[in-house]
Design an enzyme around this catalytic site. Structure first.
Site, PDB file in Angstrom:
ATOM      1  CB  SER A   1      39.075  42.286  37.604  1.00 50.61           C
ATOM      2  OG  SER A   1      40.157  41.929  36.786  1.00 50.61           O
TER       3      SER A   1
ATOM      4  CB  SER B   1      42.485  40.294  38.708  1.00 46.73           C
ATOM      5  OG  SER B   1      41.810  41.501  39.004  1.00 46.73           O
TER       6      SER B   1
ATOM      7  CE  LYS C   1      41.580  42.648  42.402  1.00 48.48           C
ATOM      8  NZ  LYS C   1      40.982  43.048  41.110  1.00 48.48           N
TER       9      LYS C   1
END
Lengths: 94, 484
Positions: free
Chosen positions: B174, B150, B75
């Site tokens: 997330s 996310s 990420k």
């Protein structure tokens, strides 16, 4: 709790974010909406409840004050928008 | 099966048995990314040349390690030395960190090869990856739908076989929510179990790093690598790290599973609860003990989160001021304007909204009414879990109230968008470990089952997940990469 434009301007100043007139109106409406939702918390009586900051029984964490390897200054300055003579450079403060 | 379709441990085995080499694996992965990522849009930055070079080096002179020679992706809120780290924000569009996050160092130490950086909602604030400042990612099961967020890029890339595993972060769901939407495995360990040093912080009392994989056993392997104390991370805990893969077996006779009734109400889609009930029956068949439990303060977790999260975010985001790194507005002729103009230009609307909300909640006169109140409610939520865990081993619930929604569907109404996290946020509030694993399809879209464990009981959590996975084949379903 309703947030008006004046309050939004004050918060934006505290948060150091410049916002447009359009954003002021939007934030006033959206923050009011979110805070009204948050009002739900007041359904609960928490007078006798201790706040929970995080779940670990950890408070202050100290280490020995020893010299360790530190990052290379030039590497750090590589990301700086402006620097000069080993300092970060900004516009006039006073 | 093609190389890019294999799980992490299948790839390790292929390498060990010399059926392939690191270059072939890396080439297969890069080819896959080049073939499908224009549809999925999971990657923000590809580390193509360096990754191939590293794989070549490995084949010339192999090094040791649990994931030696294997590609991974991160990420894009993990700092990577020499590789751009944007947090999907204009603020950090050109930021190249001078150091690696602790977990990145750990993956390198075990021989992994960084392939690229993955899309997210800006600064991890969001639930759809539509709030990336660059472009939205797409769900491989239906390209017109969101992958969740996310960590949408991290989940979509694994689901689309673009990478065998990725690391991500989870503040209110997330990791688990996008894993559920994309039909992959997403593990958020206990708060304190892994170091967050070098991961750009959103809400520090809730943030936790974790992993997205194709199956449970891979999640256990990666957790064994990333878990552990870090002197640079004052909230990481000094506890022994077990080999989590050693605890995986299918004997769950007598395992006590509670399913909270509140997680089967609260606007949860009927098709989701139906799928979950079938999963619970499966557990019963395998000899587990199933019982309804109650977490009475569940409905208060989300409103409390929307105070605590933004409050901590407003503090964490203070460092982005246009001085030391990140975007600067050069038109400012005094330093106060430098801050506020740079922050105006660098942050997107959701980030600004959360900073504003948090600033308000922490400001003089409102601190007790909002922040302190939310922390007290947090205690009640935590106590609910503790009570259930005094007589149960794990809690099983849906990960999300719906399956993946359409891109653009939830962008108008902020509160509706926030509701996606209603079943995952309470777990962060209590700092508990949670995993989402595929447990079926509803209208052709993946449904995630969330298993929640006691603090630091990742072994039990993973075992419960593994047993279900072994008894079913939902984790083997592959998306079509088309439009439904």
């Amino acid at each position: 709790m309703a947030i008006d434009i004046k309050e939004v301007e004050h918060i934006a100043l505290l948060a150091r974010i410049n916002i447009s007139e359009k954003e002021k109106a939007e934030f006033a409406e959206q923050m009011t909406q979110i805070l009204q939702y948050v009002e739900k918390l007041n359904e609960l009586n928490t007078n006798e409840v201790e706040p929970l900051y995080h779940i670990l029984p950890i408070y202050n964490v100290f280490r020995e004050d020893n010299v360790v390897e530190s990052p290379d200054r030039d590497e750090l300055f590589a990301n700086a928008p402006q620097h000069e003579d080993g300092y970060y450079k900004v516009p006039r403060i006073l | 099966m093609e190389l890019h379709e294999l799980t992490l441990q299948q790839l390790i085995k292929e390498l060990e048995e010399k059926k392939t080499n690191a270059q072939e694996i890396m080439t297969a992965i890069l080819n896959r990314i080049n073939a499908v990522d224009q549809k999925v849009k999971a990657f923000l930055t590809l580390n193509q040349e360096a990754a191939i070079e590293k794989a070549r080096e490995f084949d010339r002179q192999p090094w040791q390690g649990k994931i030696a020679g294997i590609p991974f992706a991160l990420k894009d809120n993990y700092c990577t030395k020499g590789v751009r780290t944007t947090c999907a924000s204009k603020m950090l569009e050109n930021f190249i960190p001078p150091y690696d996050a602790t977990l990145v160092k750990k993956l390198y130490a075990e021989g992994g090869i960084l392939t690229g950086k993955l899309n997210l909602d800006e600064f991890a604030m969001g639930s759809s990856t539509e709030l990336s400042a660059f472009f939205p990612s797409h769900n491989p099961w239906d390209l017109e739908r969101v992958p969740g967020g996310s960590s949408g890029g991290s989940a979509a890339a694994v689901a689309a076989d673009e990478i065998p595993f990725s690391l991500a972060s989870d503040t209110g769901g997330s990791i688990r929510q996008p894993a559920a939407y994309c039909g992959v495995v997403g593990l958020k360990p206990t708060y304190g179990r892994v170091s967050r040093w070098g991961i750009v912080a959103y809400a520090s009392s809730l943030d936790q790093a974790g992993v997205i994989t194709k199956d449970v056993s891979d999640a256990a392997l990666v957790l064994s690598i990333i878990a552990g104390y870090d002197p640079l991370e004052s909230t990481s805990v000094q506890m022994e790290v077990p080999d989590y893969t050693a605890f995986l077996n299918t004997d769950i006779k007598g395992l006590k599973i509670g399913y909270p009734k509140e997680y089967f109400q609260q606007g949860v889609d009927g098709k989701i609860t139906e799928t979950l009930k079938k999963a619970l029956l499966k557990y019963e068949e395998m000899g587990a003990h199933i019982e309804e439990v109650s977490l009475p303060h569940s409905e208060y977790a989300l409103p409390a989160y929307y105070i605590i999260g933004p409050a901590e975010a407003s503090s964490n985001m203070g460092k982005f001021d246009g001085v030391r790194y990140g975007l600067r507005d050069f038109s400012a002729d005094n330093v106060a304007d430098l801050f506020s103009l740079s922050r105006q230009a660098g942050f997107g609307p959701e980030v600004k909204r959360r900073i504003m909300l948090g600033t308000y909640a922490l400001s003089s006169g409102y601190y007790d009414a909002y922040y302190l109140k939310a922390l007290k409610v947090r205690r009640l939520i935590n106590d609910d879990f503790a009570k259930v865990f005094s007589s149960f081993d794990v809690i099983v619930a849906p990960t999300t109230p719906t399956t993946a929604f359409k891109i653009g569907e939830n962008t108008d109404d902020i509160l509706t968008a926030y509701m996606n996290d209603i079943l995952t946020v309470p777990i962060n509030m209590a700092g508990l470990p949670g995993i989402s694993i595929p447990c079926g399809l509803a209208d052709g879209l993946p449904v995630g089952m969330q298993i929640i464990g006691k603090p630091f009981a990742e072994t039990t959590l993973l075992k419960a997940a593994y047993a279900f996975e072994q008894a079913t084949d939902y984790h083997q379903l592959k998306p079509s990469l088309g439009v439904r």
